[in-house]
Design a protein around this motif. Structure first.
Motif, PDB file in Angstrom:
ATOM      1  N   VAL A   1      33.415  54.834  48.857  1.00 17.01           N
ATOM      2  CA  VAL A   1      33.783  56.216  48.586  1.00 17.01           C
ATOM      3  C   VAL A   1      32.976  56.767  47.419  1.00 17.01           C
ATOM      4  O   VAL A   1      32.797  56.092  46.396  1.00 17.01           O
ATOM      5  N   ALA A   2      32.495  57.994  47.569  1.00 18.78           N
ATOM      6  CA  ALA A   2      31.854  58.727  46.476  1.00 18.78           C
ATOM      7  C   ALA A   2      32.772  59.846  46.028  1.00 18.78           C
ATOM      8  O   ALA A   2      33.553  60.382  46.819  1.00 18.78           O
ATOM      9  N   ILE A   3      32.679  60.201  44.760  1.00 16.31           N
ATOM     10  CA  ILE A   3      33.492  61.298  44.217  1.00 16.31           C
ATOM     11  C   ILE A   3      32.555  62.339  43.643  1.00 16.31           C
ATOM     12  O   ILE A   3      31.731  62.049  42.774  1.00 16.31           O
ATOM     13  N   ALA A   4      32.677  63.567  44.146  1.00 15.02           N
ATOM     14  CA  ALA A   4      31.858  64.693  43.676  1.00 15.02           C
ATOM     15  C   ALA A   4      32.729  65.590  42.813  1.00 15.02           C
ATOM     16  O   ALA A   4      33.608  66.296  43.321  1.00 15.02           O
ATOM     17  N   GLY A   5      32.506  65.542  41.516  1.00 20.33           N
ATOM     18  CA  GLY A   5      33.322  66.289  40.575  1.00 20.33           C
ATOM     19  C   GLY A   5      34.258  65.347  39.849  1.00 20.33           C
ATOM     20  O   GLY A   5      34.996  64.587  40.496  1.00 20.33           O
TER      21      GLY A   5
ATOM     22  N   LYS B   1      39.181  62.444  38.465  1.00 19.44           N
ATOM     23  CA  LYS B   1      39.683  61.254  37.776  1.00 19.44           C
ATOM     24  C   LYS B   1      40.908  60.692  38.487  1.00 19.44           C
ATOM     25  O   LYS B   1      41.081  59.474  38.599  1.00 19.44           O
ATOM     26  N   LYS B   2      41.774  61.590  38.981  1.00 17.86           N
ATOM     27  CA  LYS B   2      42.955  61.154  39.716  1.00 17.86           C
ATOM     28  C   LYS B   2      42.547  60.407  40.979  1.00 17.86           C
ATOM     29  O   LYS B   2      43.111  59.355  41.311  1.00 17.86           O
ATOM     30  N   TYR B   3      41.558  60.926  41.692  1.00 18.99           N
ATOM     31  CA  TYR B   3      41.071  60.264  42.899  1.00 18.99           C
ATOM     32  C   TYR B   3      40.494  58.891  42.573  1.00 18.99           C
ATOM     33  O   TYR B   3      40.756  57.905  43.272  1.00 18.99           O
TER      34      TYR B   3
ATOM     35  N   CYS C   1      34.704  62.349  48.388  1.00 20.71           N
ATOM     36  CA  CYS C   1      35.876  63.097  47.922  1.00 20.71           C
ATOM     37  C   CYS C   1      35.368  64.272  47.098  1.00 20.71           C
ATOM     38  O   CYS C   1      34.725  64.080  46.056  1.00 20.71           O
ATOM     39  N   ILE C   2      35.639  65.485  47.573  1.00 21.81           N
ATOM     40  CA  ILE C   2      35.112  66.694  46.932  1.00 21.81           C
ATOM     41  C   ILE C   2      36.193  67.288  46.043  1.00 21.81           C
ATOM     42  O   ILE C   2      37.183  67.855  46.515  1.00 21.81           O
ATOM     43  N   THR C   3      35.994  67.142  44.732  1.00 19.71           N
ATOM     44  CA  THR C   3      36.972  67.626  43.757  1.00 19.71           C
ATOM     45  C   THR C   3      36.320  68.587  42.761  1.00 19.71           C
ATOM     46  O   THR C   3      36.712  68.658  41.599  1.00 19.71           O
TER      47      THR C   3
ATOM     48  N   PRO D   1      52.553  60.023  45.778  1.00 15.81           N
ATOM     49  CA  PRO D   1      52.109  60.771  46.961  1.00 15.81           C
ATOM     50  C   PRO D   1      50.602  60.918  47.049  1.00 15.81           C
ATOM     51  O   PRO D   1      50.055  61.040  48.148  1.00 15.81           O
ATOM     52  N   PHE D   2      49.899  60.901  45.899  1.00 15.45           N
ATOM     53  CA  PHE D   2      48.439  60.984  45.932  1.00 15.45           C
ATOM     54  C   PHE D   2      47.856  59.708  46.554  1.00 15.45           C
ATOM     55  O   PHE D   2      46.907  59.766  47.334  1.00 15.45           O
TER      56      PHE D   2
END
Length: 338
Positions: free
Chosen positions: A8-12, A18-20, A71-73, A282-283
């Protein structure tokens, strides 16, 4: 081809990024392999960069490509461009809510993901909160009979001064960013909405909106959203039917109350992530569910088409607040194709 481990990559890498990252580290068979942030020091200080490549350019991260899902955040106004680029690189997408700022952008995002054969999920996390899920099940089971009137309130501190949240061209404002949680839940629980009437007020450190939705089945929902609320983060919901009332209040020690009909602190600024029930996140449930849908090609609890229709409703409410008249809610082109 997806292997036994989902990368998984996180954008933002703001509050939600950070939560993701923290959540994904707790999901078995899943690993964060890349993070894109304009402030790499924040990823380093959080420890999320461990075994993850850091990028300040989204294009560079996509070129790196050692991941299956993005994951686009990032801020809402960037959701469309980030999603379209990820899809073109054949990466699945988990995008934070709202799906986009404009319904036509949501349609383009869904169409592009379909074109490249990748999945698009949108983080309407309220569907994964147990109290809301239980409330919906009670409604669908007929515990209060036919729904007539519903109320929901969502109030929090005002976003920090100068942040992208306070720029409506980037966030859509309090209806699009905050109220859309309850818009999606009401549609999920009651059915399709046909019109919206709204008013709003903005002052220094405050944005408030009130929206009345009329549903095709005759039910009415009154929704409030408030940034700059002088108290703790607050959510309330009440659904009234012919047989009784269902209530939920996040500040009450009782998470859900069913009452049958009788036959005879000063808030500070900043983005708030709602507290979760001890032992249940829930997240985690939401992201775990989306990743499992990728693994097994399952239909998610909340579809991208659901997110697009929530956006249609929010857009109609914003237009109503601007014009002072009720606005009819169109059916999203995404739903019309189904």
């Amino acid at each position: 081809m997806i292997g036994s481990e989902l990368k998984v990559a996180i954008a933002g890498f703001g509050t939600m990024g950070k939560k993701y990252a923290e959540t994904i580290r707790r999901i078995p068979g899943t690993r964060v392999t890349a993070i894109c942030t304009s402030r790499p020091e924040s990823a380093i200080s959080s420890g999320a960069h461990e075994k993850a490549a850091l990028f300040q350019s989204y294009e560079d991260m996509l070129s790196y490509g050692d991941f299956d899902v993005v994951c686009i955040t990032v801020p809402t106004y960037l959701h469309k461009s980030y999603t379209v680029q990820a899809a073109a690189n054949r990466k699945h997408v988990i995008c934070e809510k709202p799906i986009a700022l404009k319904p036509e952008d949501a349609f383009d995002m869904i169409s592009t993901c379909e074109k490249y054969g990748v999945r698009l999920f949108v983080g309407h996390v309220l569907r994964f909160f147990p109290e809301y899920r239980n409330l919906r099940e009670l409604v669908l089971n007929g515990s209060v009979g036919s729904v007539g009137i519903s109320h929901a309130k969502r109030a929090s501190a005002c976003p920090e001064e100068g942040s992208w949240f306070t720029d409506r061209t980037k966030s859509g404002g309090v209806i699009m960013d905050l109220m859309i949680h309850d818009i999606d839940f009401m549609r999920w629980t009651i059915g399709e909405a046909e019109s919206a009437f709204a008013f709003s007020r903005t002052a220094d450190g405050v944005e408030y909106a009130s929206v009345t939705l009329r549903f095709t089945n005759g039910a009415i929902a009154n929704l409030e959203a408030h940034w700059g609320y002088p108290g703790p983060f607050t959510t309330r919901i009440e659904i009234t039917g012919e047989y009784g009332i269902l209530r939920n209040d996040n500040l009450s020690s009782r998470s859900l109350v069913l009452r049958k009909a009788s036959t005879t602190q000063q808030g500070s600024r900043g983005v708030i992530v709602p507290e979760v029930t001890a032992g249940y996140d829930p997240f985690w449930e939401e992201i775990y569910h989306f990743l499992n849908c990728i693994r097994h090609n399952d239909t998610p609890i909340v579809t991208a088409e659901d997110a697009a229709q929530a956006l249609e409703i929010a857009s109609a409410a914003i237009k109503s607040a601007q014009t002072g008249t009720a606005v009819r809610i169109p059916k999203s082109r995404c739903l019309e194709r189904k």
